[in-house]
Design a protein around this motif. Structure first.
Motif, PDB file in Angstrom:
ATOM      1  N   LYS A  98       0.584  -1.034   0.024  1.00 33.92           N
ATOM      2  CA  LYS A  98       0.070   0.138  -0.032  1.00 33.92           C
ATOM      3  C   LYS A  98       1.001   1.417  -0.040  1.00 33.92           C
ATOM      4  CE  LYS A  98      -3.802   2.359   2.348  1.00 33.92           C
ATOM      5  NZ  LYS A  98      -4.670   2.236   3.016  1.00 33.92           N
ATOM      6  N   GLY A  99       0.702   2.175  -0.981  1.00 31.90           N
ATOM      7  CA  GLY A  99       1.294   3.207  -1.041  1.00 31.90           C
ATOM      8  C   GLY A  99       2.611   3.245  -1.969  1.00 31.90           C
ATOM      9  N   ALA A 100       2.846   2.150  -2.675  1.00 30.44           N
ATOM     10  CA  ALA A 100       3.975   1.837  -3.254  1.00 30.44           C
ATOM     11  C   ALA A 100       3.442   1.076  -4.601  1.00 30.44           C
ATOM     12  CB  ALA A 100       5.212   1.071  -2.701  1.00 30.44           C
ATOM     13  N   ARG A 101       4.443   1.061  -5.573  1.00 28.72           N
ATOM     14  CA  ARG A 101       4.042   0.368  -6.677  1.00 28.72           C
ATOM     15  C   ARG A 101       5.263  -0.523  -7.163  1.00 28.72           C
ATOM     16  NH1 ARG A 101       4.876   1.287 -12.515  1.00 28.72           N
ATOM     17  NH2 ARG A 101       5.798   3.164 -12.043  1.00 28.72           N
ATOM     18  N   ILE A 102       4.909  -1.764  -7.561  1.00 25.91           N
ATOM     19  CA  ILE A 102       5.732  -2.859  -8.036  1.00 25.91           C
ATOM     20  C   ILE A 102       6.242  -2.474  -9.534  1.00 25.91           C
ATOM     21  CG2 ILE A 102       6.203  -5.163  -8.620  1.00 25.91           C
ATOM     22  CD1 ILE A 102       4.508  -5.973  -6.195  1.00 25.91           C
ATOM     23  N   VAL A 103       7.363  -2.563  -9.594  1.00 24.95           N
ATOM     24  CA  VAL A 103       8.031  -2.195 -11.113  1.00 24.95           C
ATOM     25  C   VAL A 103       8.679  -3.389 -11.519  1.00 24.95           C
ATOM     26  CG1 VAL A 103       8.158   0.362 -11.036  1.00 24.95           C
ATOM     27  CG2 VAL A 103      10.150  -1.171 -10.241  1.00 24.95           C
ATOM     28  N   THR A 104       8.654  -3.708 -12.753  1.00 26.25           N
ATOM     29  CA  THR A 104       9.297  -4.951 -13.380  1.00 26.25           C
ATOM     30  C   THR A 104      10.902  -4.678 -13.644  1.00 26.25           C
ATOM     31  OG1 THR A 104       9.276  -4.045 -15.714  1.00 26.25           O
ATOM     32  CG2 THR A 104       7.416  -5.443 -14.760  1.00 26.25           C
ATOM     33  N   VAL A 105      11.578  -5.639 -13.758  1.00 27.72           N
ATOM     34  CA  VAL A 105      12.969  -5.176 -14.116  1.00 27.72           C
ATOM     35  C   VAL A 105      13.074  -4.471 -15.157  1.00 27.72           C
ATOM     36  CG1 VAL A 105      15.239  -6.378 -14.653  1.00 27.72           C
ATOM     37  CG2 VAL A 105      13.834  -7.409 -12.817  1.00 27.72           C
ATOM     38  N   GLU A 106      12.480  -4.535 -16.149  1.00 27.22           N
ATOM     39  CA  GLU A 106      12.618  -3.503 -17.497  1.00 27.22           C
ATOM     40  C   GLU A 106      12.152  -2.237 -17.071  1.00 27.22           C
ATOM     41  OE1 GLU A 106      12.045  -7.856 -18.704  1.00 27.22           O
ATOM     42  OE2 GLU A 106      10.770  -6.592 -17.315  1.00 27.22           O
TER      43      GLU A 106
END
Length: 151
Positions: free
Chosen positions: A32-40
């Motif tokens: 909550k409050g953050a975003r998951i990003v891919t390696v790319e």
């Protein structure tokens, strides 16, 4: 033969709890409050110099190789591997993050079982950082994509 079987059973029972303690559940799939990003996605941000990369692993692992340009901010954990972990048992130096709480920060550790990055992400959000990105696939994902590594 019977005594040998008994000894084997005792050894198995003695070692089994230790082996079970080494099994880490995968980290949650959101914060909550953050975003998951891919390696790319993290690589693109890095290429544009549009983020600060934070490696939450140990100094030893960081020294073996890390994402180019990453800053080591080790997360020392003693808390359990669960969503509602007790952060008072852990150490994470938030002062090593950018002073600007609007700055983009990508945090990573080992990979999907890397609780250090998850916990560092949670604490960063709690500290008021508004652009926290968690590279959940971590260094393992980075290496798995054959991306450059710095030593």
């Amino acid at each position: 033969m019977n005594a040998l079987a008994s000894l084997a059973a005792i050894l198995i029972l003695a070692v089994a709890p230790a082996a079970a303690d080494d099994v880490r559940p995968d980290t949650p799939t959101s914060v909550k409050g953050a975003r998951i990003v891919t390696v790319e996605e993290a690589k693109k941000l890095l290429d544009r110099k549009a983020t600060n990369l934070v490696d939450a692993r140990s100094p030893l692992n960081f020294g073996k190789g890390h994402v180019p340009g990453a800053t080591l901010v080790s997360y020392r954990e003693k808390s359990e591997y669960k969503v509602d972990f007790d952060a008072t048992q852990d150490v994470f130096d938030l002062a090593r993050l950018p002073a600007d709480k609007n700055a983009s920060v990508v945090i990573y550790s080992d990979g999907p079982s890397g609780w250090k990055a998850y916990k560092a992400t949670v604490l960063s959000v709690r500290a008021g950082y508004r652009n926290v990105l968690w590279m959940r696939d971590g260094f393992a994902g980075w290496v798995g994509k054959s991306l450059p590594v710095e030593h």
